[in-house]
Every structure is written in structure tokens, then in C-alpha cells.
Design an enzyme around this catalytic site. Structure first.
Site, mmCIF file in Angstrom:
data_model
loop_
_atom_site.group_PDB
_atom_site.id
_atom_site.type_symbol
_atom_site.label_atom_id
_atom_site.label_comp_id
_atom_site.label_asym_id
_atom_site.label_seq_id
_atom_site.Cartn_x
_atom_site.Cartn_y
_atom_site.Cartn_z
ATOM 1 C CG ASP A 331 22.470 12.866 -34.908
ATOM 2 O OD1 ASP A 331 23.393 13.518 -34.421
ATOM 3 O OD2 ASP A 331 21.600 12.273 -34.244
ATOM 4 C CG ASP A 523 27.529 15.071 -33.811
ATOM 5 O OD1 ASP A 523 27.042 15.765 -32.914
ATOM 6 O OD2 ASP A 523 27.599 13.835 -33.753
ATOM 7 C CG ASP A 527 25.885 10.137 -35.076
ATOM 8 O OD1 ASP A 527 26.045 11.321 -35.402
ATOM 9 O OD2 ASP A 527 25.025 9.742 -34.265
#
Lengths: 630, 90
Positions: A331, A523, A527
Site C-alpha cells: 500500500d 497500515d 486494508d
């Protein structure tokens, strides 16, 4: 050494002394027939009896246990097998051998216990991050209490050199905190009034007054310790295989032993004494203890080593997966970049001012916790007038809609401009566009900094042999490309909606073959679906953010992407040691069995193949604890 | 059997009223035997999951809260019979 261990040594040493005494007695007195009043037969009996006495002295515990266990139906028990084997040796006239082997077995068993104890201690010492006490500050008095007795809202004092006992916030004082016990990072962090402190860290020179925010059982330290302890219950495939294997191994070898005892002598292939000895050798080797102890121990060591480096691995199965990683998906925001955006430019359209844009945006974004929203709020700097905004709706992947002073306002990414003829800013900055009543007011450009460690992390990962790196972000393509190229990422995907991230992850998972695993690093907060889908979900832990710790399989306690490479290295080392142990344990056992079949091996080798190999495997398993840092 | 508060039970609710209870077991001398006992415990009525770690010397039992007391009694019986040298801290 524990009391039982010391007692054990004393008994063994005594037995050895006795053994040598009896050997001397046999050599010097009985064999040359010095006791002339004994007939040859009586002499023989004397030899037998002398050795048998030593045998009983050194081995009575084993024999007793064997007897007890048989009554319980535990036939395939090490004690029973050892007893049969050594009694068998007596039966074929090898008295000295029988006793020696029993002694050797005991010595080996002692070492095995010692090795297990030592490794357990090693691991618990390494994990000794729990605080012993907390200094309660109440009514101008300091009382030293058990951390478990402190409640939320209590004030505690942490003096220089003391461990932070509970999670809390600094109310008074400045200091530096050593987080190495949790993160593996030796560089101390500065804390001052308003900063959070986490249990398990060590306070350096300044005294701190801290308001406790979490009770002991919810504190970071306890959470980490629990995680590490529970991690060994999530078993790796190898571990499950060994357990299954062990269940079949023992009966098979014992049956082979029985065959060996009976068949060769019946068919005349071997002398009866030889075949019995071979059978005894098989019996002794039939215990798979070396494998059953050392494999889980290796994984435990690996998890311990990782947590010392500030990496929480939640299961032994993840160590396996980590060692086979071929693709890593990242990410962008908060993972590779710092995640703290800053407004760098405001581009208002004709007729509007920069201040107006920021003011409108800040008001509309006032409820959002998104880093972009926070950066706008920061740039505005003033108090938001709550009366001006109504009907705030957050649209994932687009932005925020609201009523501002009665007018319809949209604040968001390029998607809100659909249908409008607007020239988009092509700069590599995250752009936030503002629409009021359908009219385009302008754009706010926001920049997110790369973490200083991201470049190094990528280099390390490439060096570790990761085939493919992928970056996913909802941010605009120009930004994604700029950051992706700087970090040498193989596949860059920008302007993704949350469901796109999952879709791309799925397609990557489909392409991965066989043992190769896919990891995702994020994080933790938004997600979750992707983290759940991949083989290994890695989250940035921010010194213990609850959401991250919950969602991920691996947590990086200090948000440093370089730790990914460290985790991979530790995992590979652990898997390597596990394989070594399996090869050593099985290899030696099979070798001795083969030698036993052709009649070369003696009981000595058998006992070594049992307890000796166990000790070796345990000692080897301990190597997982020492992370050879480069 | 010892009753010892500190080394003791760590309760954690994992939804559906399933609780995880931990017990310390000392004097386990054989990892193979631990594996066998773990399987036996797993078969006890009401046990959703059981882990017996030879290394950490801890037994973890996942079961509905109302079954836990009965389960640990059955566990003690099994252990007393099969491995009388072990000490289970309840």
C-alpha cells in the site's frame, strides 16, 4: 540447574563409578578366575549378578516407569523399549554392554532435559519485557504497586532507568524512551507532554508523570507476550507433518524390530544373538522425540528472534509462508510514505481566493480522519464553524459531499469532476478538487513524503530475491508513478478504488504458483480485506495500534519497511534449521537402522541415534534465537 | 495439584461465548506424549480447540464458558491416568 537435575547428575555419576568398579572386579577377579572356590558356572553367575546390580541401580527408575506404563496400555514408551533392549542385551550375554547402554541412555536423557530447560529459559529471558512494578502517584505520595493494580486514570511516575509499566500519556516531564525491547531499534525516542508512552519501553534520563490509559491486561506488553505465546499454536505445515509422521513411525519401527528378532534367526539368515541385538537397536531408535521436540522449538525460537527485532509474527505457519515469498504488494500511503500529508499548493480558479478554498475544504472535511483531511485542517489552522456545514457524506473512493452555507459542495479526487470540462493538474501531487453547486472552484495540492527507509527497504528486498514488487494506491497515477519509479517497484497501480485493490490482489494470487507466497504490506486500518486474502498480511504497527495488531499476520512494531526483509531473513533461517534437524534426526536414525540390519551397529549407536540426536537437534534449534544481523 | 493464582488462567473472549483458558503444566518429559495428550483433550466433548505446548508448558483450551469447568476436570483425570508425573496448575 534445578534440584531434580542436580540429583540426576549425582545418581548418574554414582552409577558410573559403580560400573567401573564392577568392570574392574570382573576383569581383575572374576575373569581370571581368582575366586577359585567358585565353579565355572558359579563364576559366570557372579559376573551376571555383579553387572545386574549396577544395571538395577542405574536403571531402576526406567524399569519401574516401563512397568507402570504398560499397565496403562502405553506400550510404545521409551522406557519400555529401553528396558527390553537392555534386558535383551543381558539375554545374549553382553552384560557390560547392557549396563553401559542403560547408563549412556540416562546421560543422554539428562542432557536432553538440560537442553530443553536451557532453551525454555533462553526464550523466556529474551521475552522478559514485562514490568515488575508501577509507581502510583496519589496525594503527593509515591507507592510502589503491582502493575495489575493500577486503573485507567491513575497517575504513575516513571523514574530514569525504569521500565514503562503501562500504556499512557505523558502529563509532565521530558525524556527519551528506549524502545528496543519492543522494536529492536536502539535509537531512543523523545517524549514530552502529550506524547503517548508504551509499556515495555525503558525510560532514560528524565522523570515522567504519566496518566494511565490502559489497564495492565490490555497493555501493549501483555498483548505482545500473549501473541508470541499463542503463535506456537498456529502450526506450520511442517509441524503437522511431523506430528503425523511420529504417529506412524514408532509402530512401524517396532514391528520391524519384532520381525528382526524372529525371522532372521528362524530362516537362518542371522545368528540369534545378532538378530536380537538388531531388534533391540530398532526398538531404541523407534522414538521420534528428536523431531517432535526440535521442530516446534525451532519455530518458537524464530518467533522469539523476530519479536526481539520488533517484528510480531502471529503464527509458525507465517514463518513458513514468509520464507517462500515471491511477490510483495505494498500500500502506498502510510506504508511506503510517511502518511502525514502537507498542503503544498492551492490553485483557485478565476474569481476565487486561496483562503476561500481552504476554508471551504476544511469545513467540509472536518469530520474525516483521513490524512488528507487532516492536512487541510492543519493548513486552515483556525477553528471550524460548525454551523456552516450540514449533511456531511463521505463517499469512499471519491471524497466528501456536504451542504456549506446552503450550497452543495463536493471535495474530493478527480472522480468528482466527471462530466465537467476541467483541466486537471498534472503534477505529481495528490490533488483535492472543490466543486460548489456544480461549479469548479479549484484544486488543493497535497504532498506525502516518502519514508527515509523505504528506498533501503526495497533494495534489501530485491537483494533477498523477491521477484515482484507491486504498489497499490488510490492516489493519482502521476504520484504513484513518481514514487513507484523512485523505489524501483515492478508494477504500479494508481487511482484504485478499494475494490480494485482486492481484485488486483486476487489476480496476483492466482498467478503465484506452488509454494510461492504473496504478502501484502499496509497500515492495517483500511486494508483489512486484502490483508485477510493474502498468504501473509503485514501491517505497520505504529508502536502498537490495535487495528493493525488485530488485522495482520505480521506486525512491524516501528513502521520501518526494512523490517520486512529482516522478517524474511529470520523466517528463512528458521526453516533452514528445521530442515537441518529433520535431516539429522531421520538421517542418523535410518543410518543406524541400516547398520543394524547388516549387523554392524551396536547398542551405543542406537542410544546415540535416540538421545544424542535429540540433544543435537535441540541445540541446533536454539540457533534460531541468534539473528545474525548484517 | 496446585492452586496458584499468578501462573494462572488468562481469559479471553473470542465471540460466540467461546473462552480461551490457559493452564500451566509442569514436569512434562516427553514431547511425543504431550502430542498424544493434546489429541485426547481435543476429543473431549465441548472442546473447540486444544493446544498443549511442550515448549511453553501451557495448555490452552477453547470452549464455551459453561463447559470449561467440566472440561478441566476431565483433563485432570486423563492426565492423572496417562501421565501421573505431570503437574497441572488449575
Amino acid at each position: 540447574m534445578s534440584k531434580t537435575q542436580i540429583k540426576g547428575i549425582k545418581r548418574i555419576v554414582l552409577a558410573m563409578v559403580l560400573y567401573f568398579a564392577v568392570i574392574l572386579f570382573n576383569r581383575l577377579v572374576l575373569e581370571p578366575g581368582k575366586l577359585s572356590f567358585l565353579s565355572t558356572k558359579e563364576n559366570q553367575i557372579a559376573m551376571f549378578v555383579s553387572f545386574f546390580i549396577v544395571y538395577l541401580f542405574s536403571g531402576w527408575k526406567v524399569l519401574l516407569k516401563a512397568g507402570k506404563n504398560i499397565r496403562r496400555g502405553k506400550v510404545f514408551d521409551e522406557n519400555f523399549l529401553m528396558s527390553i533392549a537392555s534386558l535383551g542385551a543381558f539375554a545374549i550375554g553382553e552384560y557390560s554392554e547392557a549396563v553401559a547402554v542403560m547408563l549412556f541412555y540416562q546421560v543422554g536423557g539428562w542432557f536432553e532435559d538440560f537442553a530443553v530447560e536451557k532453551s525454555r529459559k533462553s526464550i523466556t529471558e529474551m521475552m522478559d519485557i514485562s514490568p515488575e512494578y508501577a509507581n502510583l502517584w496519589k496525594d503527593n505520595q509515591v507507592t510502589q504497586l503491582d502493575p495489575e493494580e493500577i486503573v485507567i486514570g491513575d497517575m504513575i511516575i516513571i523514574k530514569p532507568g525504569e521500565k514503562v509499566p503501562l500504556d499512557g500519556q505523558v502529563v509532565e516531564g521530558n525524556s527519551f524512551i528506549d524502545t528496543s525491547a519492543l522494536t529492536g531499534e536502539p535509537v531512543p525516542r523523545e517524549v514530552t507532554v502529550g506524547d503517548p508512552v508504551i509499556s515495555g519501553c525503558v525510560n532514560k534520563e528524565g522523570t515522567l508523570l504519566v496518566r494511565v490509559e490502559k489497564e495492565y491486561e490490555d497493555s501493549t506488553v501483555v498483548k505482545i507476550l500473549e501473541l508470541v505465546e499463542n503463535a506456537s499454536s498456529k502450526k506450520a505445515k511442517v509441524e503437522n507433518f511431523i506430528t503425523k509422521f511420529a504417529r506412524y513411525y514408532t509402530p512401524i519401527v517396532v514391528i520391524a524390530a519384532v520381525f528382526l528378532a524372529i525371522i532372521p534367526s528362524l530362516t537362518g539368515l542371522m545368528v540369534w544373538s545378532d538378530s536380537l541385538r538388531s531388534a533391540c537397536i530398532f526398538l531404541v531408535i523407534s522414538c521420534p522425540c528428536a523431531l517432535v521436540i526440535s521442530v516446534p522449538l525451532s519455530f518458537f525460537g524464530g518467533i522469539g528472534a523476530a519479536s526481539k527485532a520488533g517484528i510480531l509474527i502471529k503464527g509458525s505457519n507465517y514463518i513458513e509462508s514468509l520464507s517462500n515469498i515471491s511477490t510483495i504488494i505494498f500500500d502506498k500511503t502510510g506504508t511506503l510514505t510517511k502518511g502525514d500529508f502537507k498542503v503544498v499548493q492551492i490553485l483557485p480558479q478565476e474569481g476565487f481566493s486561496k483562503e476561500e478554498l481552504i476554508e471551504i475544504a476544511a469545513h467540509v472535511e472536518r469530520l474525516s480522519n483521513h490524512p488528507i483531511a487532516r492536512s487541510i485542517q492543519e493548513a486552515y489552522g483556525k477553528e471550524v464553524d460548525l454551523a456552516r456545514v450540514e449533511n456531511i457524506q463521505e463517499v469512499p473512493g471519491y471524497g466528501i459531499k456536504a451542504q456549506y452555507n446552503g450550497k452543495k459542495v463536493s471535495v474530493g479526487n478527480y472522480r468528482i469532476l466527471e462530466g465537467l470540462k476541467v483541466t486537471l493538474s498534472q503534477e505529481a501531487f495528490t490533488s483535492v478538487y472543490i466543486l460548489m453547486d456544480g461549479q469548479y472552484l479549484g484544486a488543493i495540492l497535497i504532498a506525502d513524503e516518502l519514508k527515509k527507509t523505504s528506498e533501503a527497504a526495497m533494495v534489501q528486498l530485491k537483494a533477498a530475491g523477491i521477484h515482484k514488487t507491486v504498489m497499490l494506491t488510490g492516489d493519482k497515477n502521476a504520484v504513484a508513478q513518481m514514487i513507484g519509479k523512485q523505489l524501483n517497484i515492478d508494477e504500479i497501480y494508481g487511482e484504485l478504488l478499494p475494490q480494485d485493490k482486492l481484485a488486483i490482489t486476487e489476480s496476483i494470487l492466482e498467478k503465484s504458483q506452488g509454494k510461492e507466497t504473496v504478502a501484502f504490506v499496509g497500515d492495517g486500518m483500511n486494508d483489512a480485506p486484502v490483508l485477510a486474502r493474502v498468504d501473509v498480511g503485514v501491517a505497520m504497527g505504529s508502536l502498537g495500534s490495535d487495528a493493525a495488531i488485530e488485522a495482520a499476520d505480521v506486525v512491524l512494531m516501528d513502521d520501518d519497511p526494512r523490517k520486512i526483509a529482516t522478517a524474511i531473513r529470520i523466517s528463512r533461517k528458521t526453516m533452514w534449521i528445521v530442515k537441518e534437524n529433520i535431516i539429522i534426526a531421520l538421517g542418523v536414525k535410518l543410518l543406524v537402522m541400516a547398520l543394524g540390519l547388516i549387523g554392524i551397529a551396536t547398542m551405543w549407536e542406537a542410544v546415540f541415534a535416540d538421545v544424542g540426536v535429540s540433544v543435537l537437534a535441540i541445540a541446533n534449534a536454539m540457533r534460531t534465537l541468534h539473528d545474525g544481523k548484517k | 495439584m496446585y492452586v496458584n493464582d499468578k501462573t494462572n488462567i488468562n481469559k479471553k473472549k473470542t465471540g460466540r461465548n467461546i473462552m480461551k483458558k490457559k493452564y500451566k503444566i509442569e514436569h512434562m518429559d516427553c514431547a511425543n506424549c504431550a502430542a498424544k495428550i493434546e489429541t485426547m483433550i481435543g476429543k473431549i466433548d465441548g472442546v473447540e480447540g486444544a493446544t498443549l505446548s511442550f515448549i511453553t508448558q501451557k495448555l490452552t483450551i477453547e470452549a464455551a464458558e459453561e463447559h470449561q469447568a467440566r472440561i478441566i476436570q476431565e483433563v485432570s483425570t486423563i492426565i492423572k491416568k496417562q501421565e501421573p508425573d505431570w503437574v497441572v496448575h488449575i
